[in-house]
Design an enzyme around this catalytic site. Structure first.
Site, PDB file in Angstrom:
ATOM      1  N   ILE A  58       0.632  -1.335   0.034  1.00  7.31           N
ATOM      2  CA  ILE A  58       0.006  -0.032  -0.045  1.00  7.31           C
ATOM      3  C   ILE A  58       0.923   1.313  -0.131  1.00  7.31           C
ATOM      4  CG2 ILE A  58      -2.033  -1.022   0.985  1.00  7.31           C
ATOM      5  CD1 ILE A  58      -1.056   0.287   3.719  1.00  7.31           C
ATOM      6  N   THR A  93      -7.056   5.115  16.058  1.00  9.85           N
ATOM      7  CA  THR A  93      -6.555   4.913  17.506  1.00  9.85           C
ATOM      8  C   THR A  93      -6.602   5.914  18.411  1.00  9.85           C
ATOM      9  OG1 THR A  93      -4.540   4.329  18.839  1.00  9.85           O
ATOM     10  CG2 THR A  93      -4.088   5.320  16.804  1.00  9.85           C
ATOM     11  N   TYR A 117       4.358   7.479  15.955  1.00 11.56           N
ATOM     12  CA  TYR A 117       3.162   6.631  15.901  1.00 11.56           C
ATOM     13  C   TYR A 117       2.090   7.385  15.746  1.00 11.56           C
ATOM     14  CZ  TYR A 117      -0.408   3.212  16.476  1.00 11.56           C
ATOM     15  OH  TYR A 117      -1.849   2.796  16.329  1.00 11.56           O
TER      16      TYR A 117
END
Length: 285
Positions: free
Chosen positions: A36, A101, A124
């Site tokens: 991807i 998240t 992240y």
């Protein structure tokens, strides 16, 4: 809904496996089949028979993302990869389901609502926030904000069970608060949204029940497993004091579930799902 029109990215991850169980007739791929991060590969893929694109792929090594190599990988997979999938979804008129998240928030509010402004702390977290922005540009999309995921793979509950089996009494942070989210629950939510044509947008998705700290979750794991081991509480600051390479963590991860509940979905209590999960894990060990 025809499973054969569903395409799952991130097939081998915890969530990818749960989605395959939910949709056994779907096409499920990992990075070896579709990278991807490669825009040309994504845009030239044959999407002609696909109506729904489930993005369960992700670089999830929170601390690893703080390293030089990890930073690049996290941005490529989480941000660039999602941007590429979003572009394909827009071009080929696909419904995109993107999994996010609680880390996109800094953890200073509780609970987190869907309209809270993004405030990511570590690398992240920043890459996942960027992914949310990319996904939001797709007309037909669901962004699912999750927390503390537990499924078939490496996760906190399995780690704690391993300690318990070895008779180790752990020290665990008690000032990070949230709810576990079982991948089976996420799969049920995805099916609920798609089957009932719920309006597109961002939805918080976690199990229900009273929020708890990681230390309290540990005690629940030991209780469910029948391990009589003490759990010592500590603070996040103390736990990471000798780990300068670690990523910052949000202290408050509890997600507001009212928007999801208003669609007619009632989340299962995380404690009940945990008991079932622990029992199954012990039977398989």
């Amino acid at each position: 809904m025809d499973d054969e029109t569903i395409f799952i990215v991130g097939a081998n991850g915890q969530l990818g496996q749960a989605l395959q169980a939910q949709y056994p007739g779907a096409t499920a791929v990992d990075s070896r089949v579709l990278d991807i991060t490669d825009r040309d590969a994504v845009m030239s893929y044959d999407w002609s028979n696909i109506h729904i694109l489930l993005n369960a792929a992700g670089y999830t090594n929170v601390d690893g993302a703080e390293s030089t190599e990890g930073r690049v990988a996290a941005w490529q997979v989480n941000a660039v990869g999602t941007r590429n999938l979003a572009e394909a979804a827009s071009k080929y008129d696909l419904t995109l389901v993107h999994v996010s998240t609680d880390y996109v928030f800094d953890g200073t509010r509780s609970p987190h609502s869907e309209d809270e402004a993004l405030s990511p702390l570590g690398v992240y977290a920043q890459t996942k926030a960027a992914a949310d922005v990319a996904a939001s540009l797709v007309a037909k999309q669901y962004t699912l904000r999750t927390s503390w995921i537990v499924g078939d793979g490496k996760n906190f509950v399995r780690t704690i069970l391993g300690l318990g089996q070895r008779g180790i009494a752990p020290t665990v942070v008690s000032d990070q608060i949230g709810r576990l989210t079982f991948t089976s629950e996420i799969a049920k939510v995805v099916d609920h949204l798609l089957t009932n044509a719920i309006p597109y947008g961002t939805y918080n998705v976690s199990n229900g029940g009273e929020p708890a700290s990681w230390a309290e979750v540990t005690r629940e794991v030991f209780r469910a497993a029948g391990y009589d081991l003490a759990v010592t509480d500590t603070s996040t600051a103390a736990y990471f004091a000798d780990k300068p390479e670690a990523s910052p963590r949000p202290l408050q991860s509890t997600l507001a579930l009212e928007k999801l509940e208003a669609t007619g979905f009632t989340p299962s209590d995380w404690r009940e799902n945990l008991k079932t999960y622990v029992t199954k894990e012990l039977q398989q060990s």
